[in-house]
Design a protein around this motif. Structure first.
Motif, PDB file in Angstrom:
ATOM      1  N   GLU A 117       0.826  -1.204   0.000  1.00  0.00           N
ATOM      2  CA  GLU A 117       0.000   0.000   0.000  1.00  0.00           C
ATOM      3  C   GLU A 117       0.863   1.259   0.000  1.00  0.00           C
ATOM      4  O   GLU A 117       1.994   1.248   0.484  1.00  0.00           O
ATOM      5  CB  GLU A 117      -0.911   0.028   1.233  1.00  0.00           C
ATOM      6  CG  GLU A 117      -1.945  -1.076   1.290  1.00  0.00           C
ATOM      7  CD  GLU A 117      -1.465  -2.322   2.008  1.00  0.00           C
ATOM      8  OE1 GLU A 117      -2.302  -3.147   2.389  1.00  0.00           O
ATOM      9  OE2 GLU A 117      -0.222  -2.463   2.183  1.00  0.00           O
ATOM     10  N   GLN A 118       0.311   2.340  -0.526  1.00  0.00           N
ATOM     11  CA  GLN A 118       0.986   3.634  -0.493  1.00  0.00           C
ATOM     12  C   GLN A 118       0.867   4.230   0.910  1.00  0.00           C
ATOM     13  O   GLN A 118       0.006   3.830   1.702  1.00  0.00           O
ATOM     14  CB  GLN A 118       0.385   4.574  -1.528  1.00  0.00           C
ATOM     15  CG  GLN A 118      -1.081   4.883  -1.327  1.00  0.00           C
ATOM     16  CD  GLN A 118      -1.697   5.617  -2.507  1.00  0.00           C
ATOM     17  OE1 GLN A 118      -1.027   6.013  -3.444  1.00  0.00           O
ATOM     18  NE2 GLN A 118      -3.003   5.807  -2.472  1.00  0.00           N
ATOM     19  N   CYS A 119       1.731   5.188   1.222  1.00  0.00           N
ATOM     20  CA  CYS A 119       1.688   5.825   2.542  1.00  0.00           C
ATOM     21  C   CYS A 119       0.377   6.590   2.710  1.00  0.00           C
ATOM     22  O   CYS A 119      -0.285   6.963   1.737  1.00  0.00           O
ATOM     23  CB  CYS A 119       2.880   6.757   2.711  1.00  0.00           C
ATOM     24  SG  CYS A 119       4.467   5.882   2.859  1.00  0.00           S
ATOM     25  N   ILE A 120       0.000   6.836   3.960  1.00  0.00           N
ATOM     26  CA  ILE A 120      -1.280   7.451   4.292  1.00  0.00           C
ATOM     27  C   ILE A 120      -1.450   8.770   3.532  1.00  0.00           C
ATOM     28  O   ILE A 120      -0.600   9.663   3.609  1.00  0.00           O
ATOM     29  CB  ILE A 120      -1.390   7.699   5.800  1.00  0.00           C
ATOM     30  CG1 ILE A 120      -1.422   6.356   6.542  1.00  0.00           C
ATOM     31  CG2 ILE A 120      -2.625   8.520   6.141  1.00  0.00           C
ATOM     32  CD1 ILE A 120      -2.596   5.466   6.190  1.00  0.00           C
ATOM     33  N   GLN A 121      -2.557   8.884   2.797  1.00  0.00           N
ATOM     34  CA  GLN A 121      -2.811  10.062   1.973  1.00  0.00           C
ATOM     35  C   GLN A 121      -4.224  10.012   1.428  1.00  0.00           C
ATOM     36  O   GLN A 121      -4.874   8.955   1.425  1.00  0.00           O
ATOM     37  CB  GLN A 121      -1.835  10.127   0.792  1.00  0.00           C
ATOM     38  CG  GLN A 121      -1.932   8.923  -0.131  1.00  0.00           C
ATOM     39  CD  GLN A 121      -0.834   8.882  -1.171  1.00  0.00           C
ATOM     40  OE1 GLN A 121      -0.922   9.526  -2.205  1.00  0.00           O
ATOM     41  NE2 GLN A 121       0.220   8.111  -0.885  1.00  0.00           N
ATOM     42  N   CYS A 150      -5.197  10.512  -2.010  1.00  0.00           N
ATOM     43  CA  CYS A 150      -4.557  10.712  -3.309  1.00  0.00           C
ATOM     44  C   CYS A 150      -5.560  11.197  -4.348  1.00  0.00           C
ATOM     45  O   CYS A 150      -6.545  10.518  -4.655  1.00  0.00           O
ATOM     46  CB  CYS A 150      -3.904   9.421  -3.787  1.00  0.00           C
ATOM     47  SG  CYS A 150      -2.823   9.659  -5.211  1.00  0.00           S
ATOM     48  N   CYS A 195      -1.769   7.169  -8.507  1.00  0.00           N
ATOM     49  CA  CYS A 195      -2.203   6.716  -7.190  1.00  0.00           C
ATOM     50  C   CYS A 195      -2.199   5.185  -7.164  1.00  0.00           C
ATOM     51  O   CYS A 195      -2.478   4.538  -8.178  1.00  0.00           O
ATOM     52  CB  CYS A 195      -3.599   7.228  -6.855  1.00  0.00           C
ATOM     53  SG  CYS A 195      -3.751   9.024  -6.795  1.00  0.00           S
ATOM     54  N   THR A 243      -4.049   2.441   1.134  1.00  0.00           N
ATOM     55  CA  THR A 243      -3.061   3.134   1.950  1.00  0.00           C
ATOM     56  C   THR A 243      -2.814   2.389   3.250  1.00  0.00           C
ATOM     57  O   THR A 243      -3.646   1.609   3.717  1.00  0.00           O
ATOM     58  CB  THR A 243      -3.529   4.568   2.282  1.00  0.00           C
ATOM     59  OG1 THR A 243      -4.723   4.499   3.085  1.00  0.00           O
ATOM     60  CG2 THR A 243      -3.811   5.362   1.035  1.00  0.00           C
ATOM     61  N   CYS A 273       4.232   1.527   5.401  1.00  0.00           N
ATOM     62  CA  CYS A 273       4.382   1.788   3.957  1.00  0.00           C
ATOM     63  C   CYS A 273       5.813   1.960   3.503  1.00  0.00           C
ATOM     64  O   CYS A 273       6.041   2.339   2.343  1.00  0.00           O
ATOM     65  CB  CYS A 273       3.583   3.041   3.586  1.00  0.00           C
ATOM     66  SG  CYS A 273       4.204   4.561   4.375  1.00  0.00           S
ATOM     67  N   GLN A 281       0.900  13.535  -0.969  1.00  0.00           N
ATOM     68  CA  GLN A 281       0.381  12.403  -1.722  1.00  0.00           C
ATOM     69  C   GLN A 281       1.444  11.922  -2.693  1.00  0.00           C
ATOM     70  O   GLN A 281       2.473  12.563  -2.884  1.00  0.00           O
ATOM     71  CB  GLN A 281      -0.899  12.794  -2.462  1.00  0.00           C
ATOM     72  CG  GLN A 281      -0.766  14.014  -3.343  1.00  0.00           C
ATOM     73  CD  GLN A 281      -2.100  14.467  -3.922  1.00  0.00           C
ATOM     74  OE1 GLN A 281      -3.049  13.701  -4.020  1.00  0.00           O
ATOM     75  NE2 GLN A 281      -2.179  15.718  -4.328  1.00  0.00           N
ATOM     76  N   THR A 304       3.178   8.081  -4.661  1.00  0.00           N
ATOM     77  CA  THR A 304       3.777   6.797  -4.319  1.00  0.00           C
ATOM     78  C   THR A 304       4.648   6.315  -5.473  1.00  0.00           C
ATOM     79  O   THR A 304       4.381   6.638  -6.635  1.00  0.00           O
ATOM     80  CB  THR A 304       2.688   5.745  -4.036  1.00  0.00           C
ATOM     81  OG1 THR A 304       3.298   4.474  -3.769  1.00  0.00           O
ATOM     82  CG2 THR A 304       1.748   5.574  -5.221  1.00  0.00           C
ATOM     83  N   ASN A 325       8.928   4.757  -1.403  1.00  0.00           N
ATOM     84  CA  ASN A 325       7.877   5.515  -0.731  1.00  0.00           C
ATOM     85  C   ASN A 325       8.471   6.210   0.482  1.00  0.00           C
ATOM     86  O   ASN A 325       9.512   5.789   1.014  1.00  0.00           O
ATOM     87  CB  ASN A 325       6.742   4.592  -0.283  1.00  0.00           C
ATOM     88  CG  ASN A 325       5.977   4.001  -1.443  1.00  0.00           C
ATOM     89  OD1 ASN A 325       5.619   4.707  -2.371  1.00  0.00           O
ATOM     90  ND2 ASN A 325       5.736   2.704  -1.395  1.00  0.00           N
TER      91      ASN A 325
END
Length: 556
Positions: free
Chosen positions: A92-96, A98, A105, A110, A114, A146, A148, A170
């Protein structure tokens, strides 16, 4: 009889385990039999995926999950593991929240856990006994809130197919990455990038990569990050070349007092005292995103603030000064060959994103006044308001693109060349001017070379990520841009290596020659640096004060 059955069961289970176990010992034995899907790195064994002429290893941990007590802490190297780690799927991408354009994205979601990277590796090595493949580490942009590396836009198969290893990383974003107080540095996201580069230096040879041929490449906030690595001691000797695309250098980084002010607003929104770390750690990621959004909303309409509410922090330690201030004085900690460039229409994305209705001439003048104060009349002479009843967003877009991107790039280049007697780096400059024939995913970017328009061409993901159907000329154009990048990553010179009939010599900027590469399907070489009255004006009135003689570095 029961004992005999039990013994038979134990033998059966042991037999199955010996056939299918993924223990380090068994897999290391397989590695000697040229099993390409498994690689042994410092922390353990990982399994990737073989795709045609390259291999991909997704979701490799380069730091421990920054959760619980590790939230708002500097990153720590991961713990090792005993069995083979499955690295066949992206993390998952870091908290955002997007809201970037198509393909930028993650489709997975998220997570606060990450800190992972993806590695794209060529399969055919000229010499399997030596680490010789050049490496490009990509740092994604997204205003530090935002973005990734694990998305379709940056899928790096084409690079890997051309004998370049690509590492997409990331880093923590928003408050989780850049919360700066008296107790918190505000540089967690930047230090995530540093530890990722350290990971590359320690592990890339396992993939056949050369740890002494590492190029860092970033766009937008990623470009600002690259310049931060150029001036930070924390990044010393971790890379040998750098590519800086569309860096908004005029916006700069937050000072400690600015970071504290923003963090105080955030803490109030989330219901914690600014110094109550335990309270801040107790909040859910949903609450964090809501508080971030509330803080960002308070900057609505303020073009010089809204784009980068959260940034790395000039703390006189990790980051010793504003990048433009250090470059003004010819100070680079990491003196490496550079590619620096921008798109023709950088400002449109930001202006139209923040002003969805027409801007009247009076409102335009007020915006210019808020940006330039007592110098606004000088700016209005160069960027006059549109006639009454006409929309001023086009002229504001040009002004913003020049001041934030193009002219600060020119200033940076000129100062580096001015100080070239101090053995500062070779610099190649480009201007991307091509408008994609298939249009643009963002309506107000169609027909122009908008901010980030070049990325799908560099990565050759215009079809897979954006769904664009380019004509044959554009397809070759995209391949040629990638060739320039591959050549630079391979040897520090974009001209040496892969070539085609359309490519022209890309001369470096020097005291006697200022030719830039104009990126169009028919490439051009042109001097767009030497004479520019608009940029001369911004040089004179300074870039947010960062280039004034009165601006200082941190006390020694």
């Amino acid at each position: 009889m029961k004992i005999l059955n039990l013994l038979l069961l134990i033998i059966l289970v042991s037999s199955i385990d010996s056939c299918f176990s993924l223990s380090s010992k068994n897999v290391k034995r397989r590695l000697f039999n040229n099993e390409e899907d498994v690689v042994s790195i410092k922390d353990g064994l990982i399994r990737g995926t073989i795709i045609d002429s390259h291999r991909v290893f997704y979701g490799i941990p380069f730091a421990r999950p920054p959760v619980g007590e590790l939230r708002f802490e500097d990153p720590i190297f991961p713990k090792g593991w005993k069995n083979v780690k499955d690295c066949t799927r992206q993390k998952e991408q870091c908290i955002q929240d997007c809201k970037l354009s198509n393909g930028a994205c993650s489709q997975i979601g998220t997570s606060e856990d990450c800190l992972y990277l993806d590695v794209f590796v060529p399969r055919k090595l000229e010499n399997k006994k030596s680490a010789s493949i050049p490496v490009m580490v990509f740092i994604p942009g997204g205003s530090f809130i935002q973005g990734t590396g694990s998305c379709a836009l940056y899928e790096a198969s084409k690079f890997a197919n051309s004998s370049v290893i690509v590492v997409n990383l990331n880093y923590r974003l928003g408050a989780l990455g850049f919360m700066g107080t008296d107790l918190l540095s505000g540089n967690f996201g930047f230090l995530d990038q540093v530890i990722a580069l350290q990971w590359v230096r320690s592990n890339i040879e396992a993939f056949g990569g050369d740890k002494n041929q590492v190029t860092i490449f970033g766009e937008s906030a990623g470009a600002s990050s690259v310049v931060a690595h150029l001036i930070s001691e924390r990044s010393k000797n971790l890379f040998q070349r750098a590519i800086v695309s569309s860096g908004p250098f005029t916006l700069g980084f937050k000072t400690k007092s600015q970071a504290r002010g923003i963090s105080n607003r955030f803490s109030s929104k989330i219901g914690c005292n600014i110094e109550d770390i335990e309270c801040l750690r107790s909040k859910t990621t949903k609450e964090i995103l809501k508080a971030q959004s509330d803080v960002e909303f308070s900057f609505s309409g303020k073009l010089m603030d809204i784009v980068t509410v959260w940034t790395p922090v000039v703390d006189c330690d990790i980051l010793p000064a504003q990048p433009l201030t250090m470059i003004r004085d010819g100070i680079l900690v990491n003196n490496v060959p550079l590619i620096i460039g921008e798109t023709k229409d950088e400002g449109n994305l930001f202006v139209y994103l923040n002003f969805n209705k027409k801007i009247s001439p009076n409102k335009y003048k007020n915006i210019v006044s808020s940006m330039f104060g007592s110098n606004s009349h000088l700016v209005l002479n160069k960027y006059p308001a549109a006639p009454d009843n006409e929309d001023c967003r086009p002229i504001l877009s040009t002004l913003y693109g020049d001041y934030v991107f193009r002219c600060s790039n020119r200033y940076l280049i000129n100062k580096l060349i001015q100080h070239s007697s101090k053995s500062l780096p070779v610099i190649y400059h480009y201007l991307f001017k091509h408008a994609l024939s298939s249009g643009h995913p963002i309506p107000y970017c169609s027909g122009i070379a908008c901010h980030s328009s070049e990325l799908s061409m560099i990565f050759n993901t215009y079809e897979s990520a954006l769904g664009l159907d380019l004509d044959d000329e554009e397809i070759h154009f995209s391949e040629d841009i990638s060739r320039y990048w591959i050549n630079f990553v391979s040897n520090g010179n974009p001209n040496n290596g892969l070539t085609s009939s359309k490519m022209i010599d890309w001369s470096p900027i020097s005291k006697s020659l200022n030719n830039s590469l104009i990126m169009l399907p028919d490439f051009q070489s042109k001097d767009i640096i030497s004479s520019d009255e608009k940029c001369d004006l911004f040089d004179k009135i300074s870039y947010k004060g960062y280039t004034k003689k009165s601006s200082k570095l941190c006390p020694s």
